[in-house]
Write a protein that holds these residues in place. Structure first.
Motif, PDB file in Angstrom:
ATOM      1  N   LEU A  68       0.815  -1.184   0.008  1.00  0.00           N
ATOM      2  CA  LEU A  68       0.339  -0.023   0.107  1.00  0.00           C
ATOM      3  C   LEU A  68       0.890   1.037   0.059  1.00  0.00           C
ATOM      4  CD1 LEU A  68      -2.534  -0.959   2.823  1.00  0.00           C
ATOM      5  CD2 LEU A  68      -3.149  -0.500   0.561  1.00  0.00           C
ATOM      6  N   LYS A  69       0.369   2.184  -0.790  1.00  0.00           N
ATOM      7  CA  LYS A  69       1.346   3.440  -0.976  1.00  0.00           C
ATOM      8  C   LYS A  69       0.590   4.570  -0.900  1.00  0.00           C
ATOM      9  CE  LYS A  69       5.081   5.661  -3.254  1.00  0.00           C
ATOM     10  NZ  LYS A  69       5.789   5.703  -4.515  1.00  0.00           N
ATOM     11  N   ARG A  70       0.706   5.566   0.159  1.00  0.00           N
ATOM     12  CA  ARG A  70      -0.148   6.875  -0.250  1.00  0.00           C
ATOM     13  C   ARG A  70       0.685   7.509  -1.447  1.00  0.00           C
ATOM     14  NH1 ARG A  70      -3.601  10.134   3.326  1.00  0.00           N
ATOM     15  NH2 ARG A  70      -3.974  11.960   1.739  1.00  0.00           N
ATOM     16  N   VAL A  71      -0.015   8.117  -2.344  1.00  0.00           N
ATOM     17  CA  VAL A  71       0.565   8.880  -3.383  1.00  0.00           C
ATOM     18  C   VAL A  71       0.464  10.386  -3.052  1.00  0.00           C
ATOM     19  CG1 VAL A  71       0.439   9.595  -5.837  1.00  0.00           C
ATOM     20  CG2 VAL A  71       0.346   7.167  -4.992  1.00  0.00           C
ATOM     21  N   SER A  72      -0.913  10.833  -2.795  1.00  0.00           N
ATOM     22  CA  SER A  72      -1.371  12.239  -2.724  1.00  0.00           C
ATOM     23  C   SER A  72      -1.332  12.307  -1.137  1.00  0.00           C
ATOM     24  CB  SER A  72      -2.743  12.557  -3.220  1.00  0.00           C
ATOM     25  OG  SER A  72      -2.890  13.936  -3.302  1.00  0.00           O
ATOM     26  N   LYS A  73      -0.420  13.419  -0.650  1.00  0.00           N
ATOM     27  CA  LYS A  73      -0.250  13.742   0.799  1.00  0.00           C
ATOM     28  C   LYS A  73      -1.018  15.137   0.981  1.00  0.00           C
ATOM     29  CE  LYS A  73       3.522  11.019   1.044  1.00  0.00           C
ATOM     30  NZ  LYS A  73       5.236  10.759   0.913  1.00  0.00           N
ATOM     31  N   PRO A  74      -1.205  15.317   2.362  1.00  0.00           N
ATOM     32  CA  PRO A  74      -1.623  16.752   2.553  1.00  0.00           C
ATOM     33  C   PRO A  74      -0.830  17.983   2.161  1.00  0.00           C
ATOM     34  CG  PRO A  74      -2.400  15.533   4.247  1.00  0.00           C
ATOM     35  CD  PRO A  74      -1.598  14.494   3.362  1.00  0.00           C
ATOM     36  N   SER A  75       0.718  17.702   2.183  1.00  0.00           N
ATOM     37  CA  SER A  75       1.373  18.439   1.770  1.00  0.00           C
ATOM     38  C   SER A  75       1.680  18.548   0.574  1.00  0.00           C
ATOM     39  CB  SER A  75       2.902  18.348   2.480  1.00  0.00           C
ATOM     40  OG  SER A  75       3.281  16.802   2.248  1.00  0.00           O
ATOM     41  N   CYS A  76       1.485  17.612  -0.349  1.00  0.00           N
ATOM     42  CA  CYS A  76       1.867  17.417  -1.820  1.00  0.00           C
ATOM     43  C   CYS A  76       0.457  16.709  -2.459  1.00  0.00           C
ATOM     44  CB  CYS A  76       3.146  16.944  -2.042  1.00  0.00           C
ATOM     45  SG  CYS A  76       3.586  17.040  -3.795  1.00  0.00           S
ATOM     46  N   ARG A  77      -0.361  17.588  -3.078  1.00  0.00           N
ATOM     47  CA  ARG A  77      -1.487  16.781  -3.448  1.00  0.00           C
ATOM     48  C   ARG A  77      -1.059  16.395  -5.102  1.00  0.00           C
ATOM     49  NH1 ARG A  77      -5.350  15.329   0.250  1.00  0.00           N
ATOM     50  NH2 ARG A  77      -5.503  17.073   1.504  1.00  0.00           N
ATOM     51  N   TYR A  79      -2.512  15.526  -8.764  1.00  0.00           N
ATOM     52  CA  TYR A  79      -3.761  15.206  -9.655  1.00  0.00           C
ATOM     53  C   TYR A  79      -3.220  14.858 -11.230  1.00  0.00           C
ATOM     54  CZ  TYR A  79      -5.986  18.136  -6.122  1.00  0.00           C
ATOM     55  OH  TYR A  79      -6.341  18.528  -4.841  1.00  0.00           O
ATOM     56  N   VAL A  80      -4.027  14.135 -11.867  1.00  0.00           N
ATOM     57  CA  VAL A  80      -3.601  13.785 -13.130  1.00  0.00           C
ATOM     58  C   VAL A  80      -4.887  14.030 -14.116  1.00  0.00           C
ATOM     59  CG1 VAL A  80      -1.833  12.327 -12.435  1.00  0.00           C
ATOM     60  CG2 VAL A  80      -4.017  11.706 -12.647  1.00  0.00           C
ATOM     61  N   GLY A  81      -4.831  13.964 -15.336  1.00  0.00           N
ATOM     62  CA  GLY A  81      -5.535  14.285 -16.365  1.00  0.00           C
ATOM     63  C   GLY A  81      -5.946  12.770 -16.669  1.00  0.00           C
ATOM     64  N   GLY A  93      -1.684  -4.033 -10.122  1.00  0.00           N
ATOM     65  CA  GLY A  93      -2.321  -3.606  -8.608  1.00  0.00           C
ATOM     66  C   GLY A  93      -3.255  -2.403  -9.527  1.00  0.00           C
ATOM     67  N   ILE A  94      -3.892  -1.685  -8.378  1.00  0.00           N
ATOM     68  CA  ILE A  94      -4.723  -0.660  -8.720  1.00  0.00           C
ATOM     69  C   ILE A  94      -4.241   0.501  -8.162  1.00  0.00           C
ATOM     70  CG2 ILE A  94      -6.791  -2.181  -8.869  1.00  0.00           C
ATOM     71  CD1 ILE A  94      -7.685  -0.891  -6.187  1.00  0.00           C
ATOM     72  N   THR A  95      -4.600   1.744  -8.652  1.00  0.00           N
ATOM     73  CA  THR A  95      -4.576   3.090  -8.166  1.00  0.00           C
ATOM     74  C   THR A  95      -5.875   3.491  -7.748  1.00  0.00           C
ATOM     75  OG1 THR A  95      -2.920   3.610  -9.566  1.00  0.00           O
ATOM     76  CG2 THR A  95      -3.779   5.384  -8.566  1.00  0.00           C
ATOM     77  N   ILE A  96      -6.200   4.136  -6.635  1.00  0.00           N
ATOM     78  CA  ILE A  96      -7.514   4.616  -6.146  1.00  0.00           C
ATOM     79  C   ILE A  96      -7.419   6.308  -6.367  1.00  0.00           C
ATOM     80  CG2 ILE A  96      -9.078   4.954  -4.539  1.00  0.00           C
ATOM     81  CD1 ILE A  96      -8.130   2.260  -3.146  1.00  0.00           C
ATOM     82  N   GLY A 115     -10.316  12.262 -14.806  1.00  0.00           N
ATOM     83  CA  GLY A 115      -8.958  12.362 -13.997  1.00  0.00           C
ATOM     84  C   GLY A 115      -9.443  12.556 -12.521  1.00  0.00           C
ATOM     85  N   GLY A 116      -8.410  12.949 -11.909  1.00  0.00           N
ATOM     86  CA  GLY A 116      -8.498  13.461 -10.656  1.00  0.00           C
ATOM     87  C   GLY A 116      -7.458  13.219  -9.535  1.00  0.00           C
ATOM     88  N   GLU A 117      -7.688  13.290  -8.048  1.00  0.00           N
ATOM     89  CA  GLU A 117      -6.467  13.216  -7.517  1.00  0.00           C
ATOM     90  C   GLU A 117      -6.306  11.671  -7.019  1.00  0.00           C
ATOM     91  OE1 GLU A 117      -5.458  14.253  -2.607  1.00  0.00           O
ATOM     92  OE2 GLU A 117      -7.535  14.979  -3.397  1.00  0.00           O
ATOM     93  N   ILE A 118      -4.853  11.414  -7.024  1.00  0.00           N
ATOM     94  CA  ILE A 118      -4.311   9.682  -6.840  1.00  0.00           C
ATOM     95  C   ILE A 118      -4.314   9.606  -5.469  1.00  0.00           C
ATOM     96  CG2 ILE A 118      -2.697   8.133  -7.296  1.00  0.00           C
ATOM     97  CD1 ILE A 118      -1.845   9.698  -9.953  1.00  0.00           C
ATOM     98  N   LEU A 119      -4.870   9.162  -4.802  1.00  0.00           N
ATOM     99  CA  LEU A 119      -5.055   8.755  -3.439  1.00  0.00           C
ATOM    100  C   LEU A 119      -4.046   7.659  -3.049  1.00  0.00           C
ATOM    101  CD1 LEU A 119      -8.742   8.735  -2.508  1.00  0.00           C
ATOM    102  CD2 LEU A 119      -7.276  10.745  -2.430  1.00  0.00           C
ATOM    103  N   CYS A 120      -4.031   6.638  -3.400  1.00  0.00           N
ATOM    104  CA  CYS A 120      -3.008   5.665  -3.302  1.00  0.00           C
ATOM    105  C   CYS A 120      -2.865   4.465  -4.265  1.00  0.00           C
ATOM    106  CB  CYS A 120      -3.379   4.825  -1.894  1.00  0.00           C
ATOM    107  SG  CYS A 120      -4.870   4.189  -1.974  1.00  0.00           S
ATOM    108  N   SER A 121      -1.886   3.680  -4.315  1.00  0.00           N
ATOM    109  CA  SER A 121      -1.808   2.452  -4.918  1.00  0.00           C
ATOM    110  C   SER A 121      -1.711   1.423  -4.080  1.00  0.00           C
ATOM    111  CB  SER A 121      -0.296   2.825  -5.698  1.00  0.00           C
ATOM    112  OG  SER A 121      -0.492   4.027  -6.351  1.00  0.00           O
ATOM    113  N   VAL A 122      -2.272   0.346  -4.729  1.00  0.00           N
ATOM    114  CA  VAL A 122      -2.481  -0.995  -3.863  1.00  0.00           C
ATOM    115  C   VAL A 122      -1.897  -2.319  -4.988  1.00  0.00           C
ATOM    116  CG1 VAL A 122      -4.057  -2.562  -2.790  1.00  0.00           C
ATOM    117  CG2 VAL A 122      -4.447  -0.067  -2.821  1.00  0.00           C
TER     118      VAL A 122
END
Length: 123
Positions: A68-77, A79-81, A93-96, A115-122
């Motif tokens: 599990l890896k957190r991609v977007s953090k509160p300090s560094c969001r 976003y992708v198209g 795996g998947i990206t949420i 597109g949107g904000e990448i939260l995490c990868s699993v």
């Protein structure tokens, strides 16, 4: 949430309780629909609500979630198209992704054309 799941998997726990929020419930729904967890329930002790996640293991006892890896953090969001959605381990795996149409996996976002904000990868 991700850290609690990661720690519970390393300790070989069957369940883990996480303080509830709408975002965490939606992440749990995505993880269940993709087969990374057995199930989840929302429980309440009167004052607080929790998400009880039932973790999934294979026949040998190793966890289904390898990472599990957190991609977007509160300090560094991050976003992708729709054309730049990443693939995790070449589709293994998947990206949420948090999109205007709700939380979904990278494959669902590609099909929906958002597109949107990448939260995490699993994986």
């Amino acid at each position: 949430m991700l850290t609690r799941i990661r720690n519970a998997l390393r300790a070989s726990h069957e369940v883990v309780n996480i303080p509830s929020s709408k975002l965490k419930i939606n992440v749990a729904k995505v993880l269940k629909s993709e087969g990374y967890i057995k199930n989840f329930r929302i429980i309440s002790d009167g004052q607080h609500r929790y998400i009880r996640i039932f973790l999934k293991y294979d026949k040998e006892g190793s966890p289904v979630i390898e990472g599990l890896k957190r991609v977007s953090k509160p300090s560094c969001r991050v976003y992708v198209g729709r054309d730049r959605l990443p693939r995790v381990l070449n589709g293994y795996g998947i990206t949420i992704v948090s999109t205007p149409k709700g939380l979904m996996t990278d494959n669902e976002a590609r099909k929906a054309g958002v597109g949107g904000e990448i939260l995490c990868s699993v994986w």
